[in-house]
Design a protein around this motif. Sequence first.
Motif, short mmCIF file in Angstrom:
data_model
loop_
_atom_site.label_atom_id
_atom_site.label_comp_id
_atom_site.label_asym_id
_atom_site.label_seq_id
_atom_site.Cartn_x
_atom_site.Cartn_y
_atom_site.Cartn_z
N UNK A 42 26.30 12.53 -51.63
CA UNK A 42 25.61 13.48 -52.51
C UNK A 42 24.59 14.29 -51.73
N UNK A 43 23.95 13.64 -50.75
CA UNK A 43 22.95 14.36 -49.95
C UNK A 43 23.60 15.29 -48.92
N UNK A 44 24.77 14.84 -48.40
CA UNK A 44 25.43 15.60 -47.34
C UNK A 44 26.90 15.80 -47.73
N UNK A 45 27.17 16.64 -48.69
CA UNK A 45 28.54 16.79 -49.21
C UNK A 45 29.52 17.35 -48.19
N UNK A 46 29.02 17.92 -47.11
CA UNK A 46 29.93 18.49 -46.12
C UNK A 46 30.49 17.42 -45.16
N UNK A 47 29.92 16.22 -45.20
CA UNK A 47 30.33 15.20 -44.23
C UNK A 47 31.68 14.59 -44.59
N UNK A 48 32.63 14.71 -43.71
CA UNK A 48 33.94 14.07 -43.89
C UNK A 48 33.89 12.59 -43.50
N UNK A 49 33.05 12.28 -42.50
CA UNK A 49 32.95 10.89 -42.04
C UNK A 49 32.45 9.96 -43.14
N UNK A 50 31.53 10.46 -43.96
CA UNK A 50 30.98 9.59 -45.00
C UNK A 50 32.04 9.25 -46.04
N UNK A 101 40.31 8.84 -50.28
CA UNK A 101 41.09 9.47 -49.22
C UNK A 101 41.77 10.73 -49.70
N UNK A 102 42.24 10.73 -50.94
CA UNK A 102 42.82 11.96 -51.51
C UNK A 102 41.76 13.05 -51.58
N UNK A 103 40.57 12.67 -52.01
CA UNK A 103 39.46 13.62 -52.08
C UNK A 103 39.16 14.20 -50.69
#
Length: 579
Positions: free
Chosen positions: A139-147, A168-170
């Motif tokens: 929620x804080x870093x919505x751009x992070x794929x790793x999270x 994973x679909x998301x």
Amino acid sequence: MRVLITVIGLGCALTWGACSSTKNTAARHVYAIKDPTILKQRSDSLFFAAQRSKMLGDYKTAITQFSDYLRLNRQNPTVYYELARLFMEVNNPAYALGFARRAAAMDTTNRWFQLALADALGMNQLFDSAATVYDRLIRQYPESEDYLFNKAMLLSKAGKTDDALAVLDQLEEKTGVVEELVYQKQRLLLKESKVDAAAAEIRKLIDQNPGEIRYYQLLADVYDANDRVKEATAVYQTILSKDPDNPRSLIALANYARQRKDSTTYWSYLTKAFANPDYSIDEKVAFVYPYLQMMQLDSSKLQEGLLLTRLVIQAHPKEAKAYALRADMFSQADMLDSALNDYNKAIGLDSTRFSVWYQLMWIYSRKDDTQALLNASTLVTQRFPEEFMGFYFKGVATYMLQKFPEAIRSLNKAVAIGSSDKRFMGDVYSLLGDAYHAIGQHQLSDSSYERALIIRPDDAMVLNNYSYYLSVRGEHLEKAAEMSHRSLELQPGSATYMDTYAWILFRQGKYEDAKQWIEKALQDPEARKDPNVLEHYGDILFNLKDVAKALEYWQLAKEKGASSVGLARKIAEKRYIDL
């Protein structure tokens, strides 16, 4: 003062079982620092010292220094974070979690503190809670794929497969079709036995990159692992249409043909795979090696195995293990000359493999090629001075060549090195007994036999040799008789052991009993050719007053090769001579 006591208690808790090592530290620093400047200087000094210790890998000291820092300043979340990471490094999950929670609570906006908390929760197998931390981070870093990816992995570990797949679909919506995501999704789907869904995921990769053979291989492996032979076969055939020499596909199709009992197709695929030098020799060896066991049950497997090893050698002519593999097969089939040829070729290509030298020595011993065994074992003891078997075989060879002092040196070196295999240790002591007897060191001979019998109390050969040598010396004849009788209980059909027992009875003056046992021995055709047995029979007959028959057997012993001075005198003087 009450606050000071509490802080000391905290410091002791921080030392994770090393409280005794920090008592002196606490005692040194327990005083109230009122000057804020001095307090800051002292705490900064501890902080940087702890960071230096951490960088040097001295985690225990770093933990102690950060703990000392907290006695001066308990409001710095970074120190709790550092302690959490350090306790992870020293594999103390519980303490790591405690400090990580404190750091994250003190500063909820710092992503590194939150990541430390997630890691600590994971270390404590609290995967659900760790996934919740990643929820906050996402929620804080919505751009992070790793999270998103880490959250999915934690949900998977928590057993929440459907939730993990949804995440994973998301993530795939953000990244597109990515190999690592597809791999994780098909893995999770297979856990739930959703083979078609897993295959559909892999087909996304194939559709995206139809020239990548690895993806077809992954798809085929999924079908194969789930006994979907028809689908797997179709994919393997597709692979061969793109890569006709693909070894994994050829081997897989060969195995299917074998299951169908289609021998022609099986060998067609298999020989093509084995002829491919790009197909790893290690995989070929792993495929062929079971033939060594199968040969024991089905002799027809020998020719199949030899055909495959020939193909391996043709594809890898400079690989020592190719020749060693075929040599193992020849050895298993008792084709010893062929085995020796290939073992020597293997050593010519790579002389650093003790296992090959061992097989070489073993075959020389089986062939009774004593000089070759001595040559090989001498090289082995020089190249592999810590290997027991080199000195053991050298001891065997020098003993057989009647180089008894050298045999004793080699065998004692083998004893010094030692072996976990009691069989070989028993053999060494037994042979030492024989060698010491040969040079007249009877006390050392007896003690060696005793050690052999401690290891293997029912070794018939040791019992026979020990008892015979005692009888030759005329010592401990009752003990000798007991051991000899025991050897016959273990191997009642042995003519050699019967002769020994008869001779011991003779030495005890029990001539009638001795006659019965040696006549049992002489029922064996080989015993009737043995000059020692024939001479013993003559000795027994003479002491039973049958002089004519005694002379007959002494003369027969001479004709069979006996050439001792004692026997010549017996014949010449027509009487028994105890030398």
